[in-house]
Structure formats: C-alpha cells, structure tokens
Write a protein that holds these residues in place. Structure first.
Motif, short mmCIF file in Angstrom:
data_model
loop_
_atom_site.label_atom_id
_atom_site.label_comp_id
_atom_site.label_asym_id
_atom_site.label_seq_id
_atom_site.Cartn_x
_atom_site.Cartn_y
_atom_site.Cartn_z
N ILE A 37 45.47 -3.98 -29.91
CA ILE A 37 44.35 -3.40 -29.17
C ILE A 37 43.03 -3.76 -29.83
O ILE A 37 42.06 -4.12 -29.14
CB ILE A 37 44.52 -1.87 -29.05
CG1 ILE A 37 45.66 -1.55 -28.09
CG2 ILE A 37 43.22 -1.21 -28.58
CD1 ILE A 37 46.06 -0.09 -28.06
N LEU A 40 42.26 -7.30 -28.94
CA LEU A 40 41.85 -7.42 -27.55
C LEU A 40 40.44 -6.86 -27.34
O LEU A 40 39.66 -7.43 -26.57
CB LEU A 40 42.84 -6.70 -26.64
CG LEU A 40 44.22 -7.35 -26.52
CD1 LEU A 40 45.18 -6.43 -25.78
CD2 LEU A 40 44.12 -8.69 -25.81
N GLU A 41 40.12 -5.76 -28.01
CA GLU A 41 38.77 -5.20 -27.89
C GLU A 41 37.74 -6.18 -28.43
O GLU A 41 36.67 -6.35 -27.85
CB GLU A 41 38.69 -3.87 -28.65
CG GLU A 41 39.38 -2.73 -27.93
CD GLU A 41 39.44 -1.45 -28.74
OE1 GLU A 41 39.28 -1.49 -29.98
OE2 GLU A 41 39.65 -0.40 -28.12
N GLU A 42 38.05 -6.83 -29.53
CA GLU A 42 37.14 -7.82 -30.12
C GLU A 42 36.94 -9.00 -29.16
O GLU A 42 35.83 -9.49 -28.97
CB GLU A 42 37.68 -8.29 -31.47
CG GLU A 42 36.72 -9.17 -32.23
CD GLU A 42 35.39 -8.48 -32.54
OE1 GLU A 42 34.34 -9.16 -32.50
OE2 GLU A 42 35.39 -7.27 -32.83
N ARG A 43 38.04 -9.45 -28.56
CA ARG A 43 37.96 -10.59 -27.64
C ARG A 43 37.15 -10.21 -26.40
O ARG A 43 36.33 -11.01 -25.92
CB ARG A 43 39.38 -11.02 -27.24
CG ARG A 43 39.44 -12.29 -26.46
CD ARG A 43 39.12 -13.49 -27.31
NE ARG A 43 39.38 -14.68 -26.52
CZ ARG A 43 38.58 -15.71 -26.45
NH1 ARG A 43 37.50 -15.75 -27.20
NH2 ARG A 43 38.87 -16.73 -25.70
N ALA A 44 37.36 -9.01 -25.87
CA ALA A 44 36.60 -8.56 -24.69
C ALA A 44 35.12 -8.47 -25.03
O ALA A 44 34.26 -8.82 -24.22
CB ALA A 44 37.13 -7.21 -24.21
N LYS A 45 34.83 -8.01 -26.25
CA LYS A 45 33.44 -7.88 -26.71
C LYS A 45 32.74 -9.24 -26.73
O LYS A 45 31.55 -9.34 -26.40
CB LYS A 45 33.45 -7.27 -28.11
CG LYS A 45 32.14 -6.80 -28.62
CD LYS A 45 32.37 -6.21 -30.01
CE LYS A 45 31.24 -5.39 -30.48
NZ LYS A 45 31.49 -4.86 -31.83
N LYS A 50 33.84 -4.17 -22.41
CA LYS A 50 34.69 -3.28 -23.17
C LYS A 50 36.10 -3.45 -22.64
O LYS A 50 36.29 -3.73 -21.44
CB LYS A 50 34.25 -1.83 -23.00
CG LYS A 50 32.92 -1.52 -23.64
CD LYS A 50 32.58 -0.06 -23.47
CE LYS A 50 31.25 0.24 -24.14
NZ LYS A 50 30.90 1.66 -24.01
N LEU A 51 37.08 -3.31 -23.49
CA LEU A 51 38.46 -3.50 -23.07
C LEU A 51 38.82 -2.59 -21.91
O LEU A 51 39.48 -3.01 -20.96
CB LEU A 51 39.42 -3.28 -24.25
CG LEU A 51 40.90 -3.48 -23.95
CD1 LEU A 51 41.17 -4.90 -23.48
CD2 LEU A 51 41.73 -3.15 -25.18
N GLU A 52 38.35 -1.35 -21.95
CA GLU A 52 38.69 -0.41 -20.89
C GLU A 52 38.14 -0.85 -19.54
O GLU A 52 38.72 -0.56 -18.50
CB GLU A 52 38.22 1.00 -21.23
CG GLU A 52 36.72 1.11 -21.36
CD GLU A 52 36.28 2.47 -21.86
OE1 GLU A 52 35.20 2.90 -21.44
OE2 GLU A 52 37.00 3.08 -22.64
N LEU A 54 38.03 -3.93 -18.53
CA LEU A 54 38.89 -5.01 -18.05
C LEU A 54 40.29 -4.55 -17.68
O LEU A 54 40.97 -5.21 -16.90
CB LEU A 54 38.98 -6.11 -19.11
CG LEU A 54 37.67 -6.76 -19.50
CD1 LEU A 54 37.87 -7.72 -20.66
CD2 LEU A 54 37.05 -7.47 -18.32
N THR A 55 40.70 -3.45 -18.25
CA THR A 55 42.08 -3.00 -18.01
C THR A 55 42.16 -1.81 -17.07
O THR A 55 43.25 -1.32 -16.81
CB THR A 55 42.75 -2.60 -19.34
OG1 THR A 55 41.99 -1.57 -19.96
CG2 THR A 55 42.87 -3.79 -20.25
#
Length: 105
Positions: A37, A40-45, A50-52, A54-55
């Motif tokens: 997680i 993934l949060e770093e990649r989304a950033k 924010k990861l939330e 995208l998901t």
C-alpha cells in the motif's frame, strides 16, 4: 532455519506451534500488505493522485430487505421472507403436518 522434529512434540506443543505459526503468517501478510500500500500510494503521488482516488469503486446498490411472508406461530417477532434456507421452526411445523400457508402472514 531450525529443523523441528514434529514427532517429538506433544499434542499441546503442536497446537501451540500451530497458533504461533498462524500468528506469524498473519503478521507477515499484514506487513507485506502495508508495504504494498505504501508503494502504491507513493506511485499514485508521482502522478498527482491519492491512492484512494484511484481505487474508489462505484457504490453498490443494496437491495432492500425482503418483506416477511411467514411468522412463527408462538413468537410473532420471528419471521421468514421465504427466501433462503427454511428456518428450523418452519421445518418442524412441516414435519408436524402443517403447510406453509399455516405460517403465512
């Protein structure tokens, strides 16, 4: 890794070992999920999200609860909609010679 001769252990020791292994597995999986997680949060950033964001899934539509069609003869607060498995009190009544109509509301 240390080899353990399981044949030398008592039942109580085996059960303790089983619980310890289950805890270790759960801890390991939790740690790996947290790492995933975070990655993934770093990649989304990096993409400006924010990861939330995208998901986020589309909200699911909940079906309203089915209306009760049958009532327990001795306890009117116990009902059954007619869907799913028959409750024990319906089965007992049917076995005693009653019909479903006898329980109808």
């Amino acid at each position: 890794m240390t080899e353990i001769d399981l044949n030398d252990l008592s039942l109580a020791e085996l059960k303790t070992l089983e619980k310890d292994v289950a805890k270790a597995i759960a801890y390991f999986e939790g740690r790996k999920k947290a790492e995933a997680i975070a990655a993934l949060e770093e990649r989304a950033k990096e993409f400006g999200f924010k990861l939330e964001e995208l998901t986020r899934l589309a909200p699911t539509k909940k079906r309203p609860a089915s209306e009760a069609k049958y009532v327990h003869p001795e306890n009117p607060s116990v009902t059954w909609s007619g869907h799913g498995r028959k409750p024990q009190w319906i089965n007992a009544g049917l076995a005693a010679g009653k019909s479903l109509e006898d329980f109808a509301i």
